[in-house]
Write a protein that holds these residues in place. Structure first.
Motif, PDB file in Angstrom:
ATOM      1  N   LEU A 180      53.242  15.559  34.988  1.00 24.44           N
ATOM      2  CA  LEU A 180      51.928  16.200  35.034  1.00 24.44           C
ATOM      3  C   LEU A 180      51.762  17.198  33.893  1.00 24.44           C
ATOM      4  O   LEU A 180      50.698  17.291  33.287  1.00 24.44           O
ATOM      5  CB  LEU A 180      51.728  16.891  36.385  1.00 24.44           C
ATOM      6  CG  LEU A 180      51.604  15.965  37.594  1.00 24.44           C
ATOM      7  CD1 LEU A 180      51.411  16.776  38.867  1.00 24.44           C
ATOM      8  CD2 LEU A 180      50.443  14.987  37.415  1.00 24.44           C
TER       9      LEU A 180
ATOM     10  N   GLN B 205      50.587  15.670  30.587  1.00 20.10           N
ATOM     11  CA  GLN B 205      49.234  15.127  30.475  1.00 20.10           C
ATOM     12  C   GLN B 205      48.303  16.188  29.894  1.00 20.10           C
ATOM     13  O   GLN B 205      48.388  17.367  30.250  1.00 20.10           O
ATOM     14  CB  GLN B 205      48.731  14.670  31.847  1.00 20.10           C
ATOM     15  CG  GLN B 205      49.493  13.483  32.404  1.00 20.10           C
ATOM     16  CD  GLN B 205      49.020  13.088  33.789  1.00 20.10           C
ATOM     17  OE1 GLN B 205      48.093  13.675  34.334  1.00 20.10           O
ATOM     18  NE2 GLN B 205      49.671  12.103  34.374  1.00 20.10           N
TER      19      GLN B 205
ATOM     20  N   ASN C 153      50.378  23.371  31.180  1.00 17.44           N
ATOM     21  CA  ASN C 153      50.387  21.983  30.712  1.00 17.44           C
ATOM     22  C   ASN C 153      50.513  21.958  29.192  1.00 17.44           C
ATOM     23  O   ASN C 153      50.370  22.979  28.520  1.00 17.44           O
ATOM     24  CB  ASN C 153      49.120  21.260  31.173  1.00 17.44           C
ATOM     25  CG  ASN C 153      47.877  21.863  30.553  1.00 17.44           C
ATOM     26  OD1 ASN C 153      47.463  21.488  29.451  1.00 17.44           O
ATOM     27  ND2 ASN C 153      47.260  22.823  31.247  1.00 17.44           N
TER      28      ASN C 153
ATOM     29  N   ARG D  15      43.604  14.854  32.229  1.00 18.25           N
ATOM     30  CA  ARG D  15      43.710  15.421  33.585  1.00 18.25           C
ATOM     31  C   ARG D  15      42.862  16.673  33.699  1.00 18.25           C
ATOM     32  O   ARG D  15      42.702  17.424  32.726  1.00 18.25           O
ATOM     33  CB  ARG D  15      45.174  15.771  33.894  1.00 18.25           C
ATOM     34  CG  ARG D  15      45.418  16.260  35.316  1.00 18.25           C
ATOM     35  CD  ARG D  15      46.893  16.192  35.642  1.00 18.25           C
ATOM     36  NE  ARG D  15      47.688  17.173  34.932  1.00 18.25           N
ATOM     37  CZ  ARG D  15      48.041  18.359  35.432  1.00 18.25           C
ATOM     38  NH1 ARG D  15      47.646  18.712  36.647  1.00 18.25           N
ATOM     39  NH2 ARG D  15      48.776  19.184  34.737  1.00 18.25           N
TER      40      ARG D  15
END
Length: 277
Positions: free
Chosen positions: A187, A190, A199, A239
């Motif tokens: 995750l 992304q 992220n 995402r």
């Protein structure tokens, strides 16, 4: 161009029968991502001027929960954890308030509360107290570093080098660390937009501002991964919160012009660094 997106975001403004994306008792993070802390930043991203009455009223709301020690009381009950203050501080900076003297204590708070490993830690042990919880919280640390890039002297604050090193070490470790178990896995890798959370896009964008990271092979590896996900040097959104699916400016699976502006800032930061050689 994004008028429909603006209308959608504004439609949540009184979702709790109060105003400004919050509740009457000021639970400012309720309703994420359409909450009082983040929703106004989306509007500014879409071109709403900072002096717009809605933005200014929301700024006043956020300042109303600022405490003397620099923390923000974003819920009427419960403690104040560093991640909430870091996110709120960053949002106020994105809303044009970085030089407001009222934020001086917030910046001072983080400089005084830095952990020995260089990061910042929300000492809320929802997963128990395993050895991994001895580390600081990566997301909180990333948001603190994000907030500091709005200060004109941030590159001179050698204290922040420790926070940069903490995040670069996490790139090597990958495993979930900190009380909230933030890791670097599927995750994380992304591309998430709008910028937020922990992220690859947010990580590279923030660290690209710091000289300590710009030439570090760990950062350059992260940058090359992000670069490999672009199409003709444009960001493709992979995402975000499902609640943002109706918005055109961050549509999943498509190039985002606004997200690409952040990628261009990354390239500019690295170009400036290369020119300094």
């Amino acid at each position: 161009m994004y008028q429909r997106d603006i209308e959608i975001i504004m439609s949540y403004k009184k979702q709790f029968d109060f105003d400004y994306w919050t509740t009457e008792d000021l639970r400012l993070f309720k309703g994420s991502p359409y909450n009082a802390v983040t929703a106004p930043t989306y509007l500014v991203e879409l071109g709403i001027p900072i002096d717009d009455p809605v933005i200014q009223a929301n700024v006043d709301l956020l300042f109303s929960v600022l405490r003397e020690d620099g923390r923000f009381k974003v819920y009427p009950k419960g403690g104040m954890v560093p991640c909430q203050t870091a996110i709120t501080l960053t949002s106020l900076c994105r809303l044009g308030q970085a030089q407001d003297p009222r934020l001086a204590n917030s910046y001072r708070y983080f400089l005084e509360m830095q952990e020995a490993d260089g990061g910042w830690k929300c000492k809320k042990y929802s997963f128990g107290r395993g050895p991994e919880t001895e580390f600081s919280t990566p997301m909180t640390t990333l948001y603190v570093l994000h907030a500091f890039i709005y200060q004109p002297n941030f590159k001179e604050l050698r204290q922040l080098d420790g926070a940069v090193e903490f995040l670069l070490k996490h790139w090597e470790m990958k495993v979930p660390i900190g009380p909230c178990h933030y890791g670097i896995g599927r995750l994380f890798m992304q591309v998430e937009y709008p910028l937020g959370d922990y992220n690859i896009f947010h990580y590279v964008y923030v660290l690209s501002h710091y000289p300590k990271a710009q030439k570090d092979p760990r950062f350059l590896e992260a940058f090359e991964w992000l670069k490999s996900r672009t199409v003709a040097d444009q960001i493709v959104v992979e995402r975000h919160s499902p609640r943002l699916n109706k918005l055109a400016f961050c549509k999943k699976g498509e190039v985002s012009q606004l997200a690409t502006k952040y990628y261009q800032m990354i390239l500019e930061n690295l170009t400036i660094n290369k020119g300094a050689d």
